[in-house]
Design a protein around this motif. Sequence first.
Motif, short mmCIF file in Angstrom:
data_model
loop_
_atom_site.label_atom_id
_atom_site.label_comp_id
_atom_site.label_asym_id
_atom_site.label_seq_id
_atom_site.Cartn_x
_atom_site.Cartn_y
_atom_site.Cartn_z
N TYR A 22 0.81 -1.22 0.00
CA TYR A 22 0.00 0.00 0.00
C TYR A 22 0.84 1.27 0.00
O TYR A 22 0.30 2.37 -0.11
N GLU A 136 -4.40 -10.34 7.06
CA GLU A 136 -4.39 -8.92 6.69
C GLU A 136 -2.96 -8.39 6.60
O GLU A 136 -2.62 -7.61 5.69
N ALA A 171 -10.26 -0.78 6.65
CA ALA A 171 -10.66 -0.93 5.24
C ALA A 171 -9.62 -1.71 4.44
O ALA A 171 -9.38 -1.42 3.26
N PRO A 173 -7.92 -5.21 2.65
CA PRO A 173 -8.44 -6.34 1.88
C PRO A 173 -8.83 -7.49 2.80
O PRO A 173 -8.04 -7.92 3.64
N TYR A 212 -6.25 -3.28 -7.31
CA TYR A 212 -7.62 -2.85 -7.00
C TYR A 212 -8.15 -1.74 -7.90
O TYR A 212 -9.34 -1.43 -7.84
N TYR A 215 -10.18 -4.26 -10.17
CA TYR A 215 -10.23 -5.48 -9.36
C TYR A 215 -10.93 -6.62 -10.09
O TYR A 215 -12.00 -6.46 -10.68
N LEU A 224 -11.91 -5.47 -1.14
CA LEU A 224 -11.93 -4.40 -0.14
C LEU A 224 -13.31 -4.33 0.51
O LEU A 224 -14.32 -4.66 -0.13
N GLU A 230 -16.83 -0.03 5.91
CA GLU A 230 -15.77 0.93 6.23
C GLU A 230 -16.27 2.00 7.20
O GLU A 230 -15.58 2.39 8.13
#
Length: 403
Positions: A22, A136, A171, A173, A212, A215, A224, A230
């Motif tokens: 990320y 995660e 939030a 994946p 993504y 995706y 996600l 979220e």
Amino acid sequence: MKTRITMGIYIHIPFCAKKCNYCDFLSFSADEVLKEAYVNALTNEIKAYGHLYGKSCPAPALISSVFFGGGTPSILKSKYIYQLMSALHDSFELSDDCEITVECNPGTVSPSKFSDYHCIGINRLSIGLQSAEPNELKALGRIHSYEDFAESFKNGRKAGFNNINTDIMSALPGQTVLSYKKTLEKALSFEPEHISAYSLIIEEGTEFFNIYNSYNPDRGFAPLPDEDTEREMYYMTCELLETKGLNRYEISNYSRYGFECRHNLGYWSRLNYLGFGIGAASFINNIRFKNISDIKKYIEINNSSANTPFSSYYIDKLIDNSELIILSRADEMAEYMYLGLRKIRGVSINGFFDAFGKSLYEVYGSVIDKHLKNGLMVIKNDLVSLTKKGLDVSNYILSDFIL
């Protein structure tokens, strides 16, 4: 007489064991030869700026905070952090209560390294957890486990640190409300003084962007969370952390009383700061500028100046001119608002007038009235701030203050 200013210092350490999926920060892996050369170059840059704002000046700036960020600063050997701290003390005047933070990743720190930091004068740690769930962490590309984090946090305490921040993310994946709650609860069990809680943003140029932006579930990557999930994570963060004594003082930051991050508060309050290292940003007297991002060129420039008298030309060569911005009065007022309103306490009406010689309502009356009417802002005594409802849509509100 030259007016003395207070400022912060940021030192960029771009090195990582592995770049996270990320991450869009300027970071990469490096061998020990490059690390040593870079630290030597950083040392020379710190000394050079000492001639402009440090002890060599008639009115040296008072340094209220130092932040070692990255990348992963803790990937460096302790001797390099000591070298940089020595250069700072030699070149600048640090306040007696200067907040000095080092970002650490579990897996790159040991009990002896924490002890070294404490002896060097570091007084705040920021340890990246992100998630307590193995799947995660794997999706994020982190090199550590939850158990590694737990060991690192305990070792930091044993070394004498009583000011520790923990970073967590939502939030992610494959993340669920339940798995996120487990991360929050596990982070809180260590009783950190500060938690930074961020929602994942998919940035261009990252591995996640490749996955993504278009995706395809058939590729085997977890989806996600949807917008409702979220949002539920967001509200849970606010409620759970505050019930545990961590008060929200900025959109994404929570702390126990007296442990707010002074360095980041400086950013949101438009305090002057210097950034050292490749790609590091600075803000001095309403001018924003960044260093060049080419590490080889950065090292060459700093090494070539090591044995020559200081000159402003040397510093000019380090600055990326395409990133230099001289703020207009309108820019300054906009920053005062959209940075200041990130703070839960908001912005000062009298402070705005003192800074710009105009009333806040003269400049932003229509914007403020609109958001007051919609219940997104509130005025109490001298302060204008976002309501709880306003914080939920802060990006929309803050964009209204750009003139």
